[in-house]
Every structure is written in structure tokens, then in C-alpha cells.
Design an enzyme around this catalytic site. Structure first.
Site, short mmCIF file in Angstrom:
data_model
loop_
_atom_site.label_atom_id
_atom_site.label_comp_id
_atom_site.label_asym_id
_atom_site.label_seq_id
_atom_site.Cartn_x
_atom_site.Cartn_y
_atom_site.Cartn_z
CB ALA A 12 13.09 -8.77 14.15
CE1 TYR A 42 -27.50 0.38 34.34
CE2 TYR A 42 -28.14 2.68 34.25
CZ TYR A 42 -28.13 1.68 34.75
OH TYR A 42 -29.55 1.06 35.51
CB ILE A 44 17.91 -7.45 9.35
CG1 ILE A 44 18.81 -7.98 8.35
CG2 ILE A 44 17.13 -8.68 9.55
CD1 ILE A 44 19.81 -8.93 8.67
CB SER A 48 -2.62 -14.64 5.94
OG SER A 48 -3.10 -13.82 6.67
CB CYS A 106 -5.82 -17.01 17.72
SG CYS A 106 -4.44 -16.31 17.96
NE ARG A 113 -2.90 -0.58 3.30
CZ ARG A 113 -3.01 -1.67 4.04
NH1 ARG A 113 -3.43 -2.87 3.64
NH2 ARG A 113 -2.72 -1.36 5.52
#
Lengths: 552, 552
Positions: B285, B431, B283, B40, B44, B23
Site C-alpha cells: 500500500a 548569492y 499486498i 494520473s 493538486c 521498466r
């Protein structure tokens, strides 16, 4: 010498003030006067007992005068109405309704917590045995009795605010046909029209006959033996109904304040400073009867909400006992259940920003309440309003089946803390598949808004697409399948995002390109692709989904 | 000239970096290398497909190399493993696993997103056909195959962290008997023991055989035809099981970083600066393989979490294309579903504060997830840790059936924004009876902590009641009914709060009074009453409920 504190009103702010005062001073004399038969009842729960979700009426009676007194040694006098305040003499005149006698009490400090009462416009015929308002337990009991005795086939609710919507739902739960009449073009005034339109659809799905932009003009004359009313609306149409709930709004109870010569504000609420003091320094006022400062502008507003009322009650007691703390303004964070949806908001809405001519920008996110691959995920539609000069949060609104409360809670905290949209990108919110997404709805809103702030993406809005100019090209970048199923915005051509690179040669570089997808994400991919390829391009924030919500 | 960016690892941080890089620059050459067959994927979600909640395996495969490429024009090379990095030459050596050949690619910038792999201790016999770890889709497939082929009656999970707990639940969903072995005295290391004890009870309620303070010492020798394993634990006990899941922890994948001569941190993760750069500036990470700065202390830590990984990936791409933004540290906000409960935390826990000898104070709130009179309300137990010098939030933990995520979200935002416990009192949270309370759990925690900060209330903790001194009097202010049903803390006498005023004459003013109730609220009323009556008094924060959680 110990202080004598009188509190007028024993619900929310009044009860909070009484309990807090006792905790601050064991020797103070504290008397609470409550006109009605109950103190500290769950006024927010009333519609849910009418609807049947809360089965037991007792559950709504949180405290009795006896329980409150044995806990806090506070003299609770229910069915005792204050007739007058003498601020010079520092006394009040009280009428004991049951004993039918009057008496006087002196005070060192007086706290007014009279609340706000239902506003019933002076409509011909509206005072009748089939018409009700809902403020307290007796009102609730009367509505339930009316339902049980008259067995209404049809009910009409006037007003699409919190109580109106909750009553519409409660009556539908009882299988009563419901017409909801609202003068504005939308229900739920705190949110803007495109969010409210989602509620309008939900109401229709649940067979609520929704009449927007309409008002009750007259009720035909009735006798107590009638089991129906004939309503005439302002468009001349008529409606037969068996039960009429008037919920067009509430107005601050200021009769006592006026009698005592206390200052009122421009919106008709009692004027207080940030220590909850009225124009008389010994008289404090809290809760729905007062005007409070709006969080962003600091301007006065009415905000009849339980949370602020409780905080104000506590604060008034603190100030009476010497604290110098101040009330920290009101964002007006609120939420309402509307059948299977929740709608919530905090801060300012777009209507108000427009009216006040304040600079703002907005982005929309439509994303799942939690990981889409885990069962039970539902879309959340979020609107974020921010200051385009500094990125500060002006307000937020959301609607959806699940997870609406926590997104607005997060944005309410972020706004109060003075965070900007840049900060929203980095918020660490709970993520596991049953609860959220690694990039939460709020993170996404922050990313979008940050892109707009930095000029990385130029957005356009659904309202901007009235008429395309000759030098504009509107590209729908969704799949053909989506376009076939859901239609397109008039004037658009369809080039799916994944085909866009291959089709750049067919897109005129002289034109301004407007792109959109379903929710804005693929539109963002497309707009950056085009921008980086030398095009002048804008992306529709919220995509086709927001456009549809506007053009409902 | 356009940049050439290589990304090692195509999940979470790697995928985020690739999409963001495209992008930012349409002309960049971007190659993603992924050793496994998928990019991808929803790592989880793996336990939930094993448990059956997520029915379709395809749902976990969020992107294919083809879909990612057509969207982002990124060259995705799955089953391509990086063998070596030459940081001088700025090249990597790649092995194409399927074609069985090696090749070299050069880079302008390299992003390492190798993740963290399951750590399996060198236990005798642990490498066998019935023992599995869970990191990726093939691991998941192998576990499911093992379940379907071997039809295990009993499974053992070693490790009570996120994956261990999720796997225990998944296996119980499949009606397999489960033993959970955890070396520490508690599961879920991010929270403290009294919160974890609530999980221990939940696990037992769901028939998980919980072995705390135990470790797997040996697995008896097996052949591939065996359908069970004999496990020996470090207490000498043995256990027959048909499936063994090793989930004792993960360790950063640093082999490539080590080979390339990049610096590692003290915890064995790749060392990066706040621009995600390693000791070699070309580099970068990101993700589970790196050490990141803890929010409060700024000290290095491992935080293998999806949200930070995504943000780091995006940030690395931004920095490569010239941005000067920085990573804003990690609070470690996390949540885990444990059967019907959720447990979540943010910031630092008490164990860590103690170990680092940092000053802290804590309060507990046990309150309902929403208005108690509305159906479906469940208790939320919240622990708030704060700096007693300035009131800043150090960390928070919560457990309960509902509404845990939003309370920790709110406190995570509050901590990140630098708010104090005083500010928590004034937060305006959504609430209405189905969603919250006028005074939310978080507001309550803020009120309690503010009282402590101001000295309005002195609290004591469950750990302080080991032995009462002669000059101390411990008073249980709950009702007789509660005491009869739930018992008392040894040494306490019972005077219900509502009877306290009448009994003051019987309470020795020379003694230090310690009061407690069920959750701390009535204890607060009692302690202020006693304080204001001239007593030296302390209230047990969290009340009997927290004491029970400690003494589980």
C-alpha cells in the site's frame, strides 16, 4: 588587558570581522582602515545601479563610518591606506590620504581583507579616458558619468565572467549596443560549455555581439577629446567603440602581504591555514585576497565570493578571541543573472575534473521549474557530476529562467552534507503546482544518477556520437512531429517510443542500440524496454536538448 | 514465469508503481484499476482551474489510459471498481461500472493506492446540491458548473488546510465573497500560530471573512431550487451562502483494506512496513491511504503528500521485483500559496513537540528574500526548531512573498542529512543581489541557533513576556521613530541600540535585562554589549515582529 585589533579593508570580510570582534569583546580596541571613501558598500550591486535597476545610489552604501561606529564602537578610518606592515614590531604604517600624513599603529592581531582588484593586461593604449574597470563606488560613478557625458552608442566589455556579463546586461538596459569579447570559448568559466551555450544564445537574443575565443590586443592611441576608441582584436579585426569595460578577471591584492614577507600560494593569493592565519600567526587574512581549500579535493584555489568572505571575517575574529573552530572549505557556490536567465553552480565542473584526471560520471535533467500545467513554468537545465565509485556529489550546474537558485542551493547543501546521488531521490522538496513538481528536478537527477550507479541504465554522452560504429544503431524515439520540427542527430533512425514494442522485430539484436529522446526520459523508457527485451542498449543523458547545447 | 501485478488507484502512487514495474520487467502483466474516469490527473491543480489561473481543463489530464498503455504496455481500466480482495486466493473482485458487470482477477502482487477522500462530518443538512468537496476532476467540474449556473455571490469554505485555503483563493479570484470557517484557532495546521497569523492577515487583506475557532453545525433544509443555504455555526451565528465547500480534512480510503483484513494503524491509515508491505506480504500500500514513519520520531503519521506517494509507488514496484531498499521516512515537507504569500514547512512543528514533550529550542529570522537594495525583495519570516542537546534540526517553517520554497528546501535537505544548526552557518547558498544575500536567511538562522547552543546568547520568547518580574527590565533598542510608528511591548523602556553604550550608567546591574529590537539582530548586538559589560541579559528571538505575530 584588552586586545588591539587592526583590520585592513572595510568591505565584506573586513566589516564582518570588525562587527564580530566587538560582539565578542566590549573592551577591545578595533580600528578598520579603508583606502577608499566607503566601507561596507554593496559591491555586488554596482552593475545594477549602472543599468538602472537599482535607482538610488544611496541604497548601495550600506553603512557609513559613523553608523558603523555608533553601532559597534569601531574606529573606522576611510581614506587611510596602509603603506607597510612590520610583523616583528607588530605595527602598521598608515597614510591618511586626506590629511596627507603618515602615522603608525600597533596591533595584537591584524586582519587583512584587502580584496581582489581588476586585472588589466598590459595592452597598448588601454589606459585612456574611455576605459574603465568596476570594483567600487568611485569606479561606478566614473562609468555612469562617462555614459551621461559621452552618450556612447556602443560599448565593449572584455571578459565574460560575473562582472562582464552583468555589465553587458547593464549597458543593454541603457540601450547601448554592446560587444562582449571573451578569450575562452565560453562565458562564465564556472560552468561547462553546454551550459554556457545557453547563455550565449541568451546574449545574442538580447543583441549582445558576442566574440568568443577573441582577445583585445591593442587600443589605438587616443586624446581626451576623442569620443571613440579603435580596438584591435587578436584575430586582426578592428572595432570602434565609445566605452570599454575591462573585466577579464580579478587578482588578489597582495602587495602588503608581500611587503610583510607573508607566504603566498600557487595561485597568487595569500596563504592561510583553516583558522585564517597567514604564515605569521598574529596576522589573519580573509576574503578575495586569500587562497582557500576547494571542498572536494582540499586543494588551494581562489574563490572571490561574498559569502565565504563574510564567514572568514567572522571566523578570524572568533579565532582571535580563542575559538578553535575552523573554516570548512569552499564549494564556490555562485549564481549570475544573465538577462532573463539565471546560471548557477556549486562544486567542481567537468573541465576541472578532466584536467585533474578525477573519475566522474554525469547526468542531465531538463525539466520544468514547477508543475508544467501551472502558469509561468520554465525549463531548468541541470547537470549533475558525481563520483561513479561512491555516488558522492562532485558538482552541479543549472541554467534557466526560474528556480535555478533553489536547485543549486539544494545540491550545495547535499554535497556539503556528504550525501550521495541515492539520497537525492528521497529529498522532500516543497511541492505545490506554483512552486515545484512532486518529483523535483533534483529528485530526477538523483534517480537518473542512481540508475547509472546501479547499472540499471547505461548512458552515453553527446560527445560520444562523433561517428557511429558499424555495429551501432542510433534510434531517435521522439515523435515524428518533433523530429520534423527539430531535426535529428546525424545517422539516427526514428522509431517513436510508443511504437517501439511493435517494432522490436525490426531491430537487430546483434547491434548496440543507442537511444535518445528530447530530454532523456522517454529514452530511459525505451532503453529499459530494449534492455529487458535482450538488447545491449545505452541512453543519451540529456537527450537531443543537451546534444543541441553541445553542438550550438 | 512473469508476474501479474494489480494496482488499485491510477493517480500519483499507483501510476508511479505501474510505470516503474514495467521498466523493471517487460513481460510482467500489469493492470491498473481506477474507479474514476481519469488516471494520473493533476489533483493538486484542481483549485487553480476553478480559480482560472489554469485556463485549460485538458492541462490537468496528464495521461489518458491510451497514452499510458502505449507508453508502458499497462492495462488501464478506468471506471472499474474493486469490490473485494481475497488475500488467501490472491484475487480481487472487480465491478466494471460502465458494462455493469463483475469479474475476478488474480494477482501475484497487489498494490493499494486508493488515496484519501474528503471527510465530511455528519452535519445535518450538509448533503445538498450547493455543497461540494474537491478530490477529483468530476468534483472540480461540479464546482465550476455550480459557479457558472448559480452565479454565487457568496461562498463558504469549511476548513483552512491546503484545499480550503486554495479554494478560498480560487473563489476570490472569481470575485465571489468568501467566508472561511476553521475549527482550530489557526489555518494551515502544519505551522504554528505565529506563522499562521501572517496568513490570517493575508486572508483578511484579500477580503476573506475569516472565522477561526468556529465550526459548521447545521445547514438548514434546502430544495434543489434554492440558490442559497443557511448555515448555523457552533457559536449560534447564521450565515447565508450560495456555495459551500467542505474541506475540513481527508481520511484514508481503507474500506478495501478493512474488508481484506489488513491491519490499520492508530490514525486509521493502512499499516505498512518500510518496504510498503501491508500485514499481507503480497499486498502493498502506498500514498495517502497509508501511515508512514515521521522522520524525527519514527512514529506513525498520516502524510497525504504527492512526493512521498510517488516515491512509495516506485519503491513498492522495486520491492516486488526483488529490491531490498526501504522507505526513508517522511518529513512532511509542504508548501501552500495563499494569495501573494507562500507558507511552507518541514519536519516537526512546535505544537507537536510540546504535545510529545520533546526538548526543543527555537529561533526566528526575519530577513529579505534577496539583497534589500535590489528591487523586488520581500521579507521572509523563518522559524527554526532544533534539539538543544545536539543541535539537530527538528523542523522549520517560513512565510513570505518570495524565496520561502528554497529556504524550506534547504532546511529539509539539512534535516534529512542529519546536519546541525552549526552546519547551517557554513552552507554556501547562491548569492547575487537578485537571488539572495551573502548571509542568507538560513545562514542567519544557523548563526542565531549556534549562539544559543553555545550559550553565547540567551534568548527569550514572546510567550515569556506575559508579566515582567520586579527584577526584570525590558529594553526596546529600536529607534524612537520605529517605536512611535509601531508601538512597544507593554512595560518596555526605549534605549536605541546606538545609544546603549552611553547609557550603561543608567541601567541597573542587579536586574535581568530583556532586550528586543524589530527582528532580533540589533537585539543581539545589544545583548552581547550588555553581557560583555557584566549584565545578565536575554534577547527576544524574532524581535517585535514575532511578538506582534503572536499577539495578532
Amino acid at each position: 588587558m584588552s586586545k588591539k585589533i587592526l583590520i585592513i579593508g572595510g568591505v565584506a570580510g573586513g566589516a564582518s570581522a570588525a562587527a564580530r570582534a566587538r560582539r565578542l569583546d566590549e573592551s577591545a580596541q578595533i580600528i578598520v582602515f579603508e583606502r577608499g571613501p566607503h566601507i561596507s558598500f554593496a559591491n555586488c550591486g554596482l552593475p545594477y545601479h549602472i543599468g538602472g535597476e537599482i535607482e538610488l545610489r544611496e541604497k548601495l552604501l550600506l553603512q557609513t563610518p559613523e553608523s558603523f561606529n555608533s553601532r559597534f564602537n569601531v574606529d573606522i578610518r576611510v581614506q587611510n591606506e596602509i603603506l607597510a606592515i612590520d610583523k616583528q614590531a607588530k605595527t602598521v604604517t598608515v597614510r591618511d590620504i586626506v590629511a596627507d600624513k603618515e602615522y603608525t599603529e600597533s596591533y595584537d592581531a591584524l586582519i587583512l581583507s584587502p580584496g581582489a582588484g581588476p586585472f588589466v593586461p598590459p595592452i597598448s593604449g588601454v589606459r585612456n579616458h574611455l576605459t574603465h574597470t568596476l570594483r567600487n563606488v568611485p569606479d561606478m560613478d566614473a562609468i555612469i558619468t562617462s555614459i551621461e557625458v559621452n552618450k556612447p552608442q556602443h560599448a565593449t566589455v572584455c571578459g565574460g565572467g560575473f562582472i562582464g556579463l552583468e555589465m553587458a546586461e547593464a549597458l543593454r538596459h541603457r540601450d547601448i549596443a554592446v560587444t562582449l569579447v571573451e578569450l575562452a570559448p565560453q562565458v562564465m568559466a564556472p560552468v561547462d560549455i553546454e551550459i554556457a551555450n545557453v547563455l550565449h544564445e541568451e546574449l545574442k537574443q538580447h543583441n549582445v555581439d558576442l566574440k568568443l575565443g577573441k582577445a583585445l590586443q591593442a587600443v589605438a592611441e587616443t586624446t581626451v577629446s576623442d569620443s571613440s576608441l579603435t580596438l584591435t582584436l587578436n584575430d586582426g579585426s578592428t572595432l570602434e567603440t565609445n566605452l570599454l569595460i575591462m573585466a577579464v578577471g580579478v587578482k588578489p591584492e597582495t602587495a602588503l602581504a608581500v611587503q610583510a614577507g607573508l607566504e603566498l600560494g600557487d595561485f597568487g593569493g595569500i596563504k592561510v591555514n583553516d583558522a585564517m592565519q597567514t604564515s605569521d600567526e598574529s596576522i589573519f587574512a580573509v576574503g578575495d585576497a586569500i587562497e582557500t581549500a576547494e571542498f572536494v579535493t582540499g586543494e588551494a584555489m581562489l574563490a572571490p565570493l561574498a559569502g565565504p568572505a563574510n564567514r572568514q571575517g567572522r571566523l578570524a575574529a572568533n579565532v582571535i578571541f580563542g575559538s578553535d573552530e575552523t573554516y570548512k572549505k569552499t564549494q564556490g557556490t555562485a549564481i549570475c543573472k544573465v538577462f532573463d536567465l539565471a546560471v548557477a553552480s556549486t562544486g567542481m565542473n567537468e573541465k576541472t575534473l578532466l584536467r585533474k584526471k578525477m573519475p566522474y560520471e554525469k547526468v542531465y535533467v531538463h525539466a520544468m521549474s514547477h508543475a508544467s500545467y501551472y502558469p509561468g513554468a520554465h525549463p531548468v537545465s541541470l547537470k549533475l557530476l558525481f563520483n561513479p565509485e561512491n555516488g558522492k556529489i562532485l558538482g552541479a550546474q543549472a541554467v534557466g529562467k526560474d528556480g535555478v537558485d533553489k536547485r543549486i542551493d539544494v545540491l550545495s547543501v547535499a554535497q556539503r552534507a556528504g550525501l550521495t546521488v541515492y539520497d537525492l531521490q528521497d529529498l522532500e522538496l516543497c511541492y505545490a503546482p506554483p512552486f515545484g513538481s512532486a518529483r523535483d528536478v533534483v529528485n530526477q537527477a538523483g534517480l537518473l544518477a542512481s540508475n547509472v550507479m546501479k547499472g540499471d541504465e547505461v548512458v552515453f554522452h553527446s560527445a560520444d556520437i562523433k561517428q557511429l560504429a558499424d555495429n551501432q544503431l542510433l534510434i531517435d524515439v521522439r515523435t515524428e512531429h518533433e523530429v520534423d520540427n527539430m531535426g535529428m542527430i546525424p545517422g539516427a533512425i526514428n522509431i517513436p517510443v510508443d511504437d517501439l514494442r511493435a517494432n522490436l522485430c525490426n531491430i537487430d539484436k546483434q547491434k548496440e542500440i543507442l537511444v535518445y529522446c528530447q530530454v532523456g526520459l522517454r529514452g530511459h523508457v525505451a532503453s529499459t524496454l530494449l534492455k529487458n527485451s535482450g538488447y545491449k542498449v545505452k541512453n543519451l543523458t540529456g537527450g537531443f536538448k543537451t546534444w543541441k547545447a553541445f553542438n550550438y
